[in-house]
Motif scaffolding. Sequence first.
Motif, mmCIF file in Angstrom:
data_model
loop_
_atom_site.group_PDB
_atom_site.id
_atom_site.type_symbol
_atom_site.label_atom_id
_atom_site.label_comp_id
_atom_site.label_asym_id
_atom_site.label_seq_id
_atom_site.Cartn_x
_atom_site.Cartn_y
_atom_site.Cartn_z
ATOM 1 N N GLU A 110 4.080 5.196 -4.130
ATOM 2 C CA GLU A 110 5.406 5.285 -4.758
ATOM 3 C C GLU A 110 5.594 4.067 -5.658
ATOM 4 O OE1 GLU A 110 7.960 6.646 -6.391
ATOM 5 O OE2 GLU A 110 7.941 7.969 -4.620
ATOM 6 N N GLU A 111 5.423 4.261 -6.957
ATOM 7 C CA GLU A 111 5.367 3.149 -7.909
ATOM 8 C C GLU A 111 6.604 2.264 -7.874
ATOM 9 O OE1 GLU A 111 4.556 3.975 -11.943
ATOM 10 O OE2 GLU A 111 2.542 4.714 -11.565
ATOM 11 N N LEU A 112 7.772 2.867 -7.885
ATOM 12 C CA LEU A 112 8.999 2.073 -7.927
ATOM 13 C C LEU A 112 9.087 1.152 -6.722
ATOM 14 C CD1 LEU A 112 11.820 1.378 -9.078
ATOM 15 C CD2 LEU A 112 12.720 3.241 -7.668
ATOM 16 N N LEU A 113 8.825 1.695 -5.541
ATOM 17 C CA LEU A 113 8.921 0.891 -4.324
ATOM 18 C C LEU A 113 7.831 -0.180 -4.287
ATOM 19 C CD1 LEU A 113 9.781 3.651 -1.691
ATOM 20 C CD2 LEU A 113 11.316 2.272 -3.103
ATOM 21 N N ALA A 114 6.649 0.143 -4.818
ATOM 22 C CA ALA A 114 5.587 -0.860 -4.894
ATOM 23 C C ALA A 114 5.993 -2.003 -5.816
ATOM 24 C CB ALA A 114 4.286 -0.221 -5.363
ATOM 25 N N ASP A 115 6.548 -1.649 -6.979
ATOM 26 C CA ASP A 115 6.991 -2.680 -7.926
ATOM 27 C C ASP A 115 8.079 -3.557 -7.305
ATOM 28 O OD1 ASP A 115 5.238 -1.749 -9.793
ATOM 29 O OD2 ASP A 115 6.724 -0.709 -11.020
ATOM 30 N N ARG A 116 8.975 -2.927 -6.567
ATOM 31 C CA ARG A 116 10.042 -3.697 -5.922
ATOM 32 C C ARG A 116 9.490 -4.626 -4.838
ATOM 33 N NH1 ARG A 116 15.214 0.428 -5.172
ATOM 34 N NH2 ARG A 116 15.818 0.456 -7.377
ATOM 35 N N ALA A 117 8.500 -4.145 -4.105
ATOM 36 C CA ALA A 117 7.892 -4.991 -3.069
ATOM 37 C C ALA A 117 7.243 -6.222 -3.699
ATOM 38 C CB ALA A 117 6.866 -4.189 -2.269
ATOM 39 N N ILE A 141 0.830 -1.202 0.000
ATOM 40 C CA ILE A 141 0.000 0.000 0.000
ATOM 41 C C ILE A 141 0.864 1.251 0.000
ATOM 42 C CG2 ILE A 141 -0.233 -0.052 2.530
ATOM 43 C CD1 ILE A 141 -3.107 1.069 2.074
ATOM 44 N N GLY A 142 0.525 2.174 -0.901
ATOM 45 C CA GLY A 142 1.268 3.418 -1.006
ATOM 46 C C GLY A 142 1.377 3.853 -2.450
ATOM 47 N N THR A 165 4.280 -0.999 3.383
ATOM 48 C CA THR A 165 3.917 0.388 3.096
ATOM 49 C C THR A 165 4.998 1.048 2.248
ATOM 50 O OG1 THR A 165 2.712 0.550 5.185
ATOM 51 C CG2 THR A 165 3.294 2.613 4.118
ATOM 52 N N VAL A 166 4.588 1.694 1.158
ATOM 53 C CA VAL A 166 5.540 2.316 0.229
ATOM 54 C C VAL A 166 5.100 3.756 -0.047
ATOM 55 C CG1 VAL A 166 6.397 0.212 -0.843
ATOM 56 C CG2 VAL A 166 4.308 1.231 -1.713
ATOM 57 N N ALA A 167 5.162 4.596 0.955
ATOM 58 C CA ALA A 167 4.741 5.984 0.807
ATOM 59 C C ALA A 167 5.737 6.762 -0.041
ATOM 60 C CB ALA A 167 4.612 6.633 2.183
ATOM 61 N N LYS A 168 5.259 7.801 -0.698
ATOM 62 C CA LYS A 168 6.127 8.657 -1.507
ATOM 63 C C LYS A 168 7.182 9.326 -0.638
ATOM 64 C CE LYS A 168 3.854 10.003 -5.768
ATOM 65 N NZ LYS A 168 4.835 9.255 -6.528
ATOM 66 N N LEU A 169 8.359 9.505 -1.217
ATOM 67 C CA LEU A 169 9.430 10.220 -0.538
ATOM 68 C C LEU A 169 9.272 11.696 -0.877
ATOM 69 C CD1 LEU A 169 12.436 7.817 -1.244
ATOM 70 C CD2 LEU A 169 10.639 7.666 0.495
ATOM 71 N N THR A 170 8.724 12.461 0.043
ATOM 72 C CA THR A 170 8.385 13.850 -0.255
ATOM 73 C C THR A 170 9.465 14.835 0.178
ATOM 74 O OG1 THR A 170 7.207 14.006 1.858
ATOM 75 C CG2 THR A 170 5.916 13.379 -0.078
ATOM 76 N N LYS A 171 10.361 14.427 1.072
ATOM 77 C CA LYS A 171 11.373 15.342 1.587
ATOM 78 C C LYS A 171 12.704 15.108 0.875
ATOM 79 C CE LYS A 171 9.212 15.395 6.159
ATOM 80 N NZ LYS A 171 9.383 15.060 7.592
ATOM 81 N N MET A 172 13.459 16.182 0.719
ATOM 82 C CA MET A 172 14.749 16.062 0.048
ATOM 83 C C MET A 172 15.661 15.078 0.774
ATOM 84 S SD MET A 172 17.620 18.977 -0.789
ATOM 85 C CE MET A 172 16.491 19.904 -1.832
ATOM 86 N N LEU A 179 -1.648 -7.840 -3.283
ATOM 87 C CA LEU A 179 -2.593 -6.772 -3.615
ATOM 88 C C LEU A 179 -1.835 -5.447 -3.603
ATOM 89 C CD1 LEU A 179 -5.342 -7.954 -1.117
ATOM 90 C CD2 LEU A 179 -5.334 -8.360 -3.574
ATOM 91 N N VAL A 180 -1.920 -4.704 -4.692
ATOM 92 C CA VAL A 180 -1.208 -3.427 -4.796
ATOM 93 C C VAL A 180 -2.234 -2.295 -4.793
ATOM 94 C CG1 VAL A 180 0.489 -2.094 -6.083
ATOM 95 C CG2 VAL A 180 0.558 -4.595 -6.178
ATOM 96 N N HIS A 181 -2.185 -1.474 -3.758
ATOM 97 C CA HIS A 181 -3.178 -0.410 -3.559
ATOM 98 C C HIS A 181 -2.443 0.906 -3.330
ATOM 99 C CE1 HIS A 181 -6.392 1.949 -1.712
ATOM 100 N NE2 HIS A 181 -7.258 1.031 -2.072
ATOM 101 N N PRO A 182 -2.872 2.004 -3.989
ATOM 102 C CA PRO A 182 -2.128 3.260 -3.852
ATOM 103 C C PRO A 182 -2.398 4.024 -2.570
ATOM 104 C CG PRO A 182 -4.021 3.575 -5.273
ATOM 105 C CD PRO A 182 -3.979 2.102 -4.947
#
Length: 322
Positions: free
Chosen positions: A15-22, A12-13, A122-129, A98-101
């Motif tokens: 961040e596409e790349l991290l979801a694909d890797r999971a 869940i999350g 959980t694969v949340a977007k990396l929003t901070k530098m 199951l892949v859910h955004p």
Amino acid sequence: MATDPAPVTLVIGDEELLADRAVSEVIAAARASDPETKVQDLFGAKVEPGELTRLTSPSLFGDRAVVVFRSAQDLGKDVVAELVAYTKTPSEDAVVVLVHPGGVKGKALVDGVKKAGAAVVTVAKLTKMGERLDFIKREMRAHGRSIGGDAAQALLDAVGNDLRELAAACGQLAFDTPGKAVDEAAVARYYRGRAEVNGFAVADSAVEGRLAEALEQLRWALSTGVAPVLIVSALAGGVRSLAKVGSAPRGLRGGRLASHVGMPPWKVDRVSRQLNGWGPEGIARAMQAVAVADEQVKGGGTDPAYALERTVQVIVANRTGR
């Protein structure tokens, strides 16, 4: 991840790349236990009731299966009910992912499978530098290299925030740079010319149907040192963006549409304009062409420049596909 994966995993999350890797990690774990494991990749809106039972039932040949449900937020109510019930008593012959955004849509599925005992990644977007800089450092460590803070910042400035681009850049730098450490000078050498023309410019011209301009930008980018793998990544991102916005529910507008597809509003506006002339079949063929090019520039072909030129031509040719 453990050698034997959980019977049901919820990724869940947004961040596409991290979801694909999971998802890839679950598949790798299943194949570590059984190399003959088969993978079934499905998209939520196209899954029919009863399909889960068919795909997870024991095979006559004893084959194990990994069944991946992408865009799980689009699954119908009957399928959601089947998945929640299945998670309570999963098959021993299958692994379900199951892949859910994230977000409100499909929350019944998320809550149901969590309560029923699904493993959660959980694969949340990396929003901070700082998070993106840490990502760059982890990528380099995964390639057996190190990178200092200044070099990581230079790479982030050159490539941008897209994790797929950053991951591809880290891999290419690790492959091409001698020595254990990648320093700021190596980043500067590798990305000379990127400010003039980058993969995103090539991708925008291609998906907008400007063949001559796209080919000219491609040749200039290659001649000034932009890595083929980064151009492929940008082309893939451009076509994926078309697919996301093009397949979104028609009633969504503005912020709701941006939230649904996981893009900032300005990017949704640009992709919406780029969609003119594109249809589902054309987008599918363009995605296939990019996948072939990705394999070729990563060692499957002998001439990355030719592979990229051919891909740009195929993308433009399919822009009128319906």
